[in-house]
Design a protein around this motif. Structure first.
Motif, PDB file in Angstrom:
ATOM      1  N   ARG A 268       6.415   0.931 -18.947  1.00  0.00           N
ATOM      2  CA  ARG A 268       6.423   2.385 -19.127  1.00  0.00           C
ATOM      3  C   ARG A 268       7.390   3.021 -18.131  1.00  0.00           C
ATOM      4  NH1 ARG A 268       0.883   4.446 -16.143  1.00  0.00           N
ATOM      5  NH2 ARG A 268       0.726   2.715 -14.689  1.00  0.00           N
TER       6      ARG A 268
ATOM      7  N   LEU B 111      -6.001  -5.763  -3.368  1.00  0.00           N
ATOM      8  CA  LEU B 111      -4.793  -5.698  -4.203  1.00  0.00           C
ATOM      9  C   LEU B 111      -4.575  -6.982  -4.991  1.00  0.00           C
ATOM     10  CD1 LEU B 111      -2.124  -3.932  -1.959  1.00  0.00           C
ATOM     11  CD2 LEU B 111      -3.508  -2.968  -3.812  1.00  0.00           C
TER      12      LEU B 111
ATOM     13  N   ARG C  26       0.830  -1.218   0.000  1.00  0.00           N
ATOM     14  CA  ARG C  26       0.000   0.000   0.000  1.00  0.00           C
ATOM     15  C   ARG C  26       0.860   1.262   0.000  1.00  0.00           C
ATOM     16  NH1 ARG C  26      -5.190  -0.567  -1.576  1.00  0.00           N
ATOM     17  NH2 ARG C  26      -6.023  -2.560  -0.854  1.00  0.00           N
TER      18      ARG C  26
ATOM     19  N   ARG D 221      -2.134  14.066   1.505  1.00  0.00           N
ATOM     20  CA  ARG D 221      -1.316  14.861   0.587  1.00  0.00           C
ATOM     21  C   ARG D 221      -2.158  15.916  -0.096  1.00  0.00           C
ATOM     22  NH1 ARG D 221      -0.264   9.873  -3.768  1.00  0.00           N
ATOM     23  NH2 ARG D 221      -2.002   8.629  -3.067  1.00  0.00           N
TER      24      ARG D 221
ATOM     25  N   ALA E 287       4.770   8.224  -5.770  1.00  0.00           N
ATOM     26  CA  ALA E 287       5.188   8.539  -7.138  1.00  0.00           C
ATOM     27  C   ALA E 287       4.109   8.173  -8.162  1.00  0.00           C
ATOM     28  CB  ALA E 287       6.527   7.875  -7.435  1.00  0.00           C
ATOM     29  N   SER E 288       4.523   7.667  -9.344  1.00  0.00           N
ATOM     30  CA  SER E 288       3.577   7.323 -10.416  1.00  0.00           C
ATOM     31  C   SER E 288       3.925   5.934 -10.935  1.00  0.00           C
ATOM     32  CB  SER E 288       3.718   8.317 -11.564  1.00  0.00           C
ATOM     33  OG  SER E 288       4.992   8.163 -12.176  1.00  0.00           O
ATOM     34  N   GLY E 289       3.047   5.384 -11.779  1.00  0.00           N
ATOM     35  CA  GLY E 289       3.299   4.065 -12.375  1.00  0.00           C
ATOM     36  C   GLY E 289       4.653   4.015 -13.074  1.00  0.00           C
TER      37      GLY E 289
ATOM     38  N   ALA F  79      -4.849  13.904  -4.774  1.00  0.00           N
ATOM     39  CA  ALA F  79      -5.269  12.534  -4.474  1.00  0.00           C
ATOM     40  C   ALA F  79      -4.228  11.509  -4.930  1.00  0.00           C
ATOM     41  CB  ALA F  79      -6.614  12.242  -5.136  1.00  0.00           C
ATOM     42  N   SER F  80      -3.351  11.915  -5.840  1.00  0.00           N
ATOM     43  CA  SER F  80      -2.356  10.979  -6.368  1.00  0.00           C
ATOM     44  C   SER F  80      -1.119  11.765  -6.785  1.00  0.00           C
ATOM     45  CB  SER F  80      -2.955  10.256  -7.586  1.00  0.00           C
ATOM     46  OG  SER F  80      -2.070   9.250  -8.034  1.00  0.00           O
ATOM     47  N   TYR F  81       0.041  11.078  -6.902  1.00  0.00           N
ATOM     48  CA  TYR F  81       1.246  11.675  -7.484  1.00  0.00           C
ATOM     49  C   TYR F  81       1.667  12.918  -6.707  1.00  0.00           C
ATOM     50  CZ  TYR F  81       4.306  12.315 -11.621  1.00  0.00           C
ATOM     51  OH  TYR F  81       5.360  12.405 -12.497  1.00  0.00           O
TER      52      TYR F  81
ATOM     53  N   LEU G 260       2.424   1.774  -3.442  1.00  0.00           N
ATOM     54  CA  LEU G 260       1.446   2.207  -4.451  1.00  0.00           C
ATOM     55  C   LEU G 260       0.950   3.625  -4.204  1.00  0.00           C
ATOM     56  CD1 LEU G 260      -0.539  -1.134  -4.825  1.00  0.00           C
ATOM     57  CD2 LEU G 260       1.010  -0.095  -6.508  1.00  0.00           C
TER      58      LEU G 260
ATOM     59  N   SER H 157      -2.062   8.750 -13.248  1.00  0.00           N
ATOM     60  CA  SER H 157      -1.796  10.054 -12.613  1.00  0.00           C
ATOM     61  C   SER H 157      -0.391  10.575 -12.915  1.00  0.00           C
ATOM     62  CB  SER H 157      -2.027   9.978 -11.097  1.00  0.00           C
ATOM     63  OG  SER H 157      -1.004   9.228 -10.474  1.00  0.00           O
ATOM     64  N   GLY H 158       0.483   9.724 -13.419  1.00  0.00           N
ATOM     65  CA  GLY H 158       1.826  10.168 -13.806  1.00  0.00           C
ATOM     66  C   GLY H 158       1.854  10.879 -15.143  1.00  0.00           C
TER      67      GLY H 158
ATOM     68  N   GLU I 175      -6.286   6.863 -11.359  1.00  0.00           N
ATOM     69  CA  GLU I 175      -5.164   6.671 -10.444  1.00  0.00           C
ATOM     70  C   GLU I 175      -3.931   6.141 -11.191  1.00  0.00           C
ATOM     71  OE1 GLU I 175      -3.987   7.189  -7.511  1.00  0.00           O
ATOM     72  OE2 GLU I 175      -2.333   5.754  -7.598  1.00  0.00           O
TER      73      GLU I 175
END
Ligand SMILES: Cc1cc2nc3c(=O)[nH]c(=O)nc-3n(C[C@H](O)[C@H](O)[C@H](O)COP(=O)(O)OP(=O)(O)OC[C@H]3O[C@@H](n4cnc5c(N)ncnc54)[C@H](O)[C@@H]3O)c2cc1C
Ligand code: SF4
Ligand code: FES
Ligand code: FES
Lengths: 328, 179
Positions: free
Chosen positions: B53, B126, A92, A232, A98-100, A235-237, A95, B141-142, B138
């Motif tokens: 990616r 998960l 958790r 934060r 940062a980002s994917g 909500a993301s990144y 995830l 988001s990058g 989500e």
């Protein structure tokens, strides 16, 4: 970016032998180091590329825990079925960071050693004791909204930005290293980071050229609930303002075991044994959670624009403890 | 240095400091990948390396000499669009188009991650993630879009996912391949 020499290491032993000079650096995912090199905040004369070392596996350890190779990408660690089943708080936390794309590159070792996101550390035109020892700290009396309220010194109030490290701290992880002289060390994560004191440029107990080879997780706590709560600006990144990693086991309506670590509050993933001791054996209640927060934040000190982190940490701890202890 | 880009072996003489993004744009004339921030914050430079990616701006070219690099140009061309490219056109998944190559590469990589069973920050379970609108937001988001074409970007990705466009997406590199 300053010019550097580049070498790709074939084995961990070759990597530490290659990384002899004071201004040599390992590079793994490069997502933090290259960022800082572009701004000439890091100016290594030599890069030792460790990204192809055979340290990309997650193995069962003899004690029933897991041994995570330093080069396991953050994505793979978060997706590993053993991590998901036994150490969900770690999956958790990863995830939530940062980002994917970044998680695909970022490594376990590099994540532990990422540097602060203090605005002044990134701005070479302002004084910063961490970047340039002795020059002063611009954040004290300046913009410090994202900075620390615990464990600071008059020389530096930076936070450690990692989410992963917070979960690892709650899980009692141990860093395994290889030194230049061939010695291996096992350093509990609780002893790995250093408080800033008057040397904020020194962030860990690693010696120059010491390579992280693995992170060891002890056996998982049976029947525990895992929560990672990150607060934060988006909500993301986005990095954590406050985060809590919690592993709690309940027994007949009482808290039987509690492991809690905090991000966004301090120069290192923060843990306080007294907070946990106050919870164990007790029935969960709002008053109990307040008491835990009182202990956690007894020495907390805001610097102006980060004052809000103290009440925010209080509420985030209460919300996390509620989630960890409520009947389902 | 030698690189494999979009299935072709390329040899170039570049400064050791060259980022993977600058290699593609400045030395290999592959200007599809864009430079937004050069610091890992926007995703415009997203490419696929061994099916995964990554942000090419935070990568040194020299570190990727043994890898399979795929850019938006390698996914498809105007005559044979990749399903993700076609879906972005069909759904108007862009306005100025600057973030689009990064969005498309990222979306292709992302669907591979979903197919591999990877959870996300918003997955309740998960171990068994399901792709919803919230999940797409989500997981993407990058990739920041200055024009805020997000609803249409999500719609394009959702359509490819529903159409089983997953097969078209390269497999993310498995852990064993790392060693
Ligand atoms: C836009 C952006 C957003 C981000 N958001 C988050 C977030 O929300 N939460 C979060 O936790 N992180 C976040 N990150 C940070 C990211 O997690 C780190 O950059 C990453 O984990 C670093 O790993 P790396 O392998 O790329 O390290 P590198 O950049 O390769 O290395 C970092 C440092 O570690 C040293 N090093 C690396 N490996 C080893 C080793 N095995 N032994 C000894 N030394 C080593 C290097 O010499 C260097 O000094 C973000 C980054 C960016 C760019
Ligand atoms: S808080 Fe630390 S990193 Fe930030 S300016 Fe002060 S010394 Fe530098
Ligand atoms: S250009 Fe690489 S993330 Fe913005
Ligand atoms: S379409 Fe303009 S930035 Fe996304």
């Amino acid at each position: 970016m300053r010019l550097f020499q580049y070498e790709r290491a074939a084995t961990p032993e070759a990597a530490v032998a290659d990384c002899l000079a004071e201004d040599a650096r390992f590079i793994a995912g490069g997502t933090n180091l290259l960022d800082l090199m572009k701004l000439q905040i890091e100016t290594p004369a030599k890069l030792v590329d460790i990204s192809r070392l055979d340290l990309g596996a997650i193995e069962e350890a003899e004690d029933g825990g897991l041994l995570i190779g330093a080069l396991v990408p953050n994505s793979d660690l978060a997706a590993d079925p053993r991590i998901v089943a036994r150490y969900e708080v770690l999956a958790r936390a990863l995830l939530a960071g940062a980002s994917g794309q970044l998680r695909n590159k970022a490594t376990t070792g590099g994540n532990l050693l990422q540097r602060t996101r203090c605005y002044y550390f990134y701005d070479r035109h302002t004084p910063c004791n961490k970047r340039e020892p002795g020059s002063g700290c611009s954040a004290i009396g300046g913009e410090n909204r994202i900075l620390a309220v615990l464990g600071t010194s008059e020389h530096c109030i930076a936070t450690h930005p990692s989410d992963m490290a917070v979960a690892m701290r709650a899980l009692d992880a141990t860093v395994v290293t290889l030194k230049r002289d061939g010695d291996r060390r096992r350093i509990p994560l609780g002893d790995f980071y250093r408080l800033p004191g008057d040397t904020p440029q020194i962030e860990t107990v690693l010696e120059p050229g010491e390579l992280i080879t693995h992170v060891a997780l002890p056996p998982a706590v049976d029947g525990a609930r895992h929560v990672y709560r990150k607060v934060r600006d988006r909500a993301s990144y986005a990095f954590a303002l406050v985060s809590v990693a919690g592993v709690v086991r309940m027994d007949q309506g009482r808290i039987a075991a509690a492991q809690l670590a905090f991000g966004g509050l301090a120069p290192m993933p923060w843990r306080n044994a007294e907070v946990e001791a106050a919870l164990v054996g007790q029935e969960p209640s709002p008053a109990l959670f307040e008491r835990a927060a009182d202990i956690l934040l007894a020495d907390a000190r805001g610097q102006g624009s980060n004052d809000f982190k103290i009440p925010l940490a209080r509420r985030t701890l209460a919300a996390t403890l509620r989630e960890l202890t409520e009947a389902r | 240095m030698q690189f494999t880009v979009n299935g072709q072996r390329r040899e170039v003489d570049v400064d050791i400091r060259t980022s993977l993004l600058d290699l593609l744009r400045e030395h290999l004339a592959l200007t599809g990948s864009k430079k937004g921030c050069d610091h890992g914050q926007c995703g415009a430079c997203t490419v696929l390396v061994n099916g995964r990616r990554i942000n090419s701006c935070l990568s040194l070219a020299v570190m990727h000499q043994d890898d399979e690099i795929v850019t938006v140009e390698g996914l498809g061309d105007p005559e044979r669009l990749h399903p993700m490219q076609a879906a972005f056109v069909a759904h108007d998944g862009y306005q100025c188009g600057y973030c689009t190559p990064g969005q498309i590469c990222s979306a292709v990589g992302m669907l591979g991650e979903v197919a591999a069973g990877w959870g996300s920050h918003v997955s309740p379970d998960l171990a068994a993630p399901e792709l919803s609108t919230e999940e797409i937001a989500e997981r993407m988001s990058g990739n920041v879009c200055r024009c805020a074409a997000y609803p249409n970007i999500r719609a394009a990705i959702a359509e490819v996912a529903e159409d089983g466009g997953l097969e078209a997406a390269p497999e993310p590199r498995r852990q064993e391949a790392l060693a």
